[in-house]
Motif scaffolding. Structure first.
Motif, PDB file in Angstrom:
ATOM      1  N   PRO A   7     -10.303   0.044   5.307  1.00 50.91           N
ATOM      2  CA  PRO A   7      -9.844  -1.087   5.243  1.00 50.91           C
ATOM      3  C   PRO A   7      -9.090  -1.303   3.697  1.00 50.91           C
ATOM      4  N   PRO A   8      -8.021  -2.177   3.726  1.00 48.52           N
ATOM      5  CA  PRO A   8      -7.204  -2.182   2.516  1.00 48.52           C
ATOM      6  C   PRO A   8      -8.213  -2.952   1.562  1.00 48.52           C
ATOM      7  N   PRO A   9      -7.896  -2.359  -0.003  1.00 47.70           N
ATOM      8  CA  PRO A   9      -8.944  -3.013  -0.722  1.00 47.70           C
ATOM      9  C   PRO A   9      -8.745  -4.598  -1.069  1.00 47.70           C
ATOM     10  N   LYS A  10      -9.876  -5.391  -1.151  1.00 47.26           N
ATOM     11  CA  LYS A  10      -9.777  -6.778  -1.410  1.00 47.26           C
ATOM     12  C   LYS A  10      -8.962  -6.965  -2.649  1.00 47.26           C
ATOM     13  N   GLY A  11      -8.286  -8.017  -2.508  1.00 48.53           N
ATOM     14  CA  GLY A  11      -7.363  -8.352  -3.736  1.00 48.53           C
ATOM     15  C   GLY A  11      -7.019  -9.523  -3.797  1.00 48.53           C
ATOM     16  N   TYR A  74       7.361  -8.050 -10.135  1.00 49.80           N
ATOM     17  CA  TYR A  74       7.373  -7.790  -8.754  1.00 49.80           C
ATOM     18  C   TYR A  74       7.708  -6.398  -8.339  1.00 49.80           C
ATOM     19  N   GLY A  75       8.327  -5.730  -9.143  1.00 44.76           N
ATOM     20  CA  GLY A  75       8.294  -4.371  -8.493  1.00 44.76           C
ATOM     21  C   GLY A  75       7.227  -3.674  -8.429  1.00 44.76           C
ATOM     22  N   GLU A  76       6.451  -3.824  -9.407  1.00 46.43           N
ATOM     23  CA  GLU A  76       5.058  -2.825  -9.457  1.00 46.43           C
ATOM     24  C   GLU A  76       4.054  -3.345  -8.259  1.00 46.43           C
ATOM     25  N   VAL A  77       4.278  -4.830  -8.170  1.00 45.36           N
ATOM     26  CA  VAL A  77       3.239  -5.545  -7.101  1.00 45.36           C
ATOM     27  C   VAL A  77       3.706  -4.882  -5.631  1.00 45.36           C
ATOM     28  N   GLY A  78       5.023  -4.892  -5.480  1.00 47.14           N
ATOM     29  CA  GLY A  78       5.490  -4.165  -4.473  1.00 47.14           C
ATOM     30  C   GLY A  78       5.329  -2.750  -4.226  1.00 47.14           C
ATOM     31  N   LEU A  80       2.723  -0.959  -5.408  1.00 46.74           N
ATOM     32  CA  LEU A  80       1.167  -1.020  -5.365  1.00 46.74           C
ATOM     33  C   LEU A  80       0.761  -1.498  -3.810  1.00 46.74           C
ATOM     34  N   THR A  81       1.383  -2.398  -3.412  1.00 48.61           N
ATOM     35  CA  THR A  81       1.319  -2.919  -2.194  1.00 48.61           C
ATOM     36  C   THR A  81       1.518  -2.154  -1.217  1.00 48.61           C
ATOM     37  N   ALA A  82       2.615  -1.283  -1.331  1.00 50.95           N
ATOM     38  CA  ALA A  82       3.062  -0.435  -0.212  1.00 50.95           C
ATOM     39  C   ALA A  82       2.082   0.967  -0.422  1.00 50.95           C
ATOM     40  N   GLU A  83       1.524   1.290  -1.379  1.00 53.68           N
ATOM     41  CA  GLU A  83       0.644   2.336  -1.598  1.00 53.68           C
ATOM     42  C   GLU A  83      -0.850   2.056  -1.031  1.00 53.68           C
ATOM     43  N   GLY A  85      -1.607  -1.266   0.408  1.00 51.90           N
ATOM     44  CA  GLY A  85      -1.977  -2.251   1.598  1.00 51.90           C
ATOM     45  C   GLY A  85      -2.549  -3.627   1.356  1.00 51.90           C
ATOM     46  N   GLY A  86      -2.651  -3.866  -0.112  1.00 55.76           N
ATOM     47  CA  GLY A  86      -3.029  -5.097  -0.719  1.00 55.76           C
ATOM     48  C   GLY A  86      -2.379  -5.299  -1.837  1.00 55.76           C
ATOM     49  N   ILE A  87      -2.515  -6.717  -2.240  1.00 59.21           N
ATOM     50  CA  ILE A  87      -1.864  -7.033  -3.386  1.00 59.21           C
ATOM     51  C   ILE A  87      -2.783  -7.266  -4.321  1.00 59.21           C
ATOM     52  N   ASN A  88      -2.475  -6.648  -5.385  1.00 54.78           N
ATOM     53  CA  ASN A  88      -3.275  -6.854  -6.959  1.00 54.78           C
ATOM     54  C   ASN A  88      -2.549  -7.050  -8.099  1.00 54.78           C
ATOM     55  N   LEU A  89      -2.658  -8.634  -8.267  1.00 50.04           N
ATOM     56  CA  LEU A  89      -2.007  -9.092  -9.398  1.00 50.04           C
ATOM     57  C   LEU A  89      -2.391  -8.251 -10.599  1.00 50.04           C
ATOM     58  N   GLU A  90      -3.733  -8.262 -10.997  1.00 52.84           N
ATOM     59  CA  GLU A  90      -3.999  -7.589 -12.159  1.00 52.84           C
ATOM     60  C   GLU A  90      -3.231  -6.232 -12.319  1.00 52.84           C
ATOM     61  N   ALA A  91      -3.453  -5.376 -11.533  1.00 56.64           N
ATOM     62  CA  ALA A  91      -2.956  -4.024 -11.456  1.00 56.64           C
ATOM     63  C   ALA A  91      -1.326  -4.067 -11.732  1.00 56.64           C
ATOM     64  N   GLY A  92      -0.635  -5.261 -11.034  1.00 56.90           N
ATOM     65  CA  GLY A  92       0.747  -5.237 -11.111  1.00 56.90           C
ATOM     66  C   GLY A  92       1.227  -5.838 -12.289  1.00 56.90           C
TER      67      GLY A  92
END
Length: 114
Positions: A7-11, A74-78, A80-83, A85-92
């Protein structure tokens, strides 16, 4: 052989992303409104700006830097989300070099408590 799908990572949720974005946009609106008031005062008065006004006008640079950083975020969150499957604000937010902004973007829970 067990072929389970991971499953996609929890984020974070899209609501978290919206919360931090909403708060930053409101903060920027407040800054621009203050700058507008300063500029209007200077124009109406005429003459050179005071020392305080010149210092306040430096906030234009901070607004520009914040908008540029939000674009990178926003570019980085997008990406990472594409890679993942989850939204990770900290990594973005890793691409954001404005430390206070980066901290605010990482903390959607603090936004809803404030």
């Amino acid at each position: 052989m067990n072929m389970q799908t991971t499953p996609p990572p929890k984020g974070h949720s899209i609501a978290d992303l919206c919360d931090v974005s909403h708060a930053e946009m409101l903060r920027l609106v407040g800054q621009v409104q203050q700058l507008e008031d300063i500029v209007l005062t200077m124009v109406e008065r005429g003459g050179a700006p005071t020392r305080e006004e010149r210092q306040s006008l430096q906030d234009f640079d901070l607004v520009i830097q914040t908008l540029a950083a939000m674009g990178k975020f926003y570019g980085e969150v997008g990406r990472l989300t594409a890679e993942t499957g989850g939204i990770n604000l900290e990594a973005g937010s890793e691409v954001v070099t404005l430390h206070k902004l980066r901290d605010r973007l990482r903390s959607p829970a603090e936004r809803s408590q404030g």
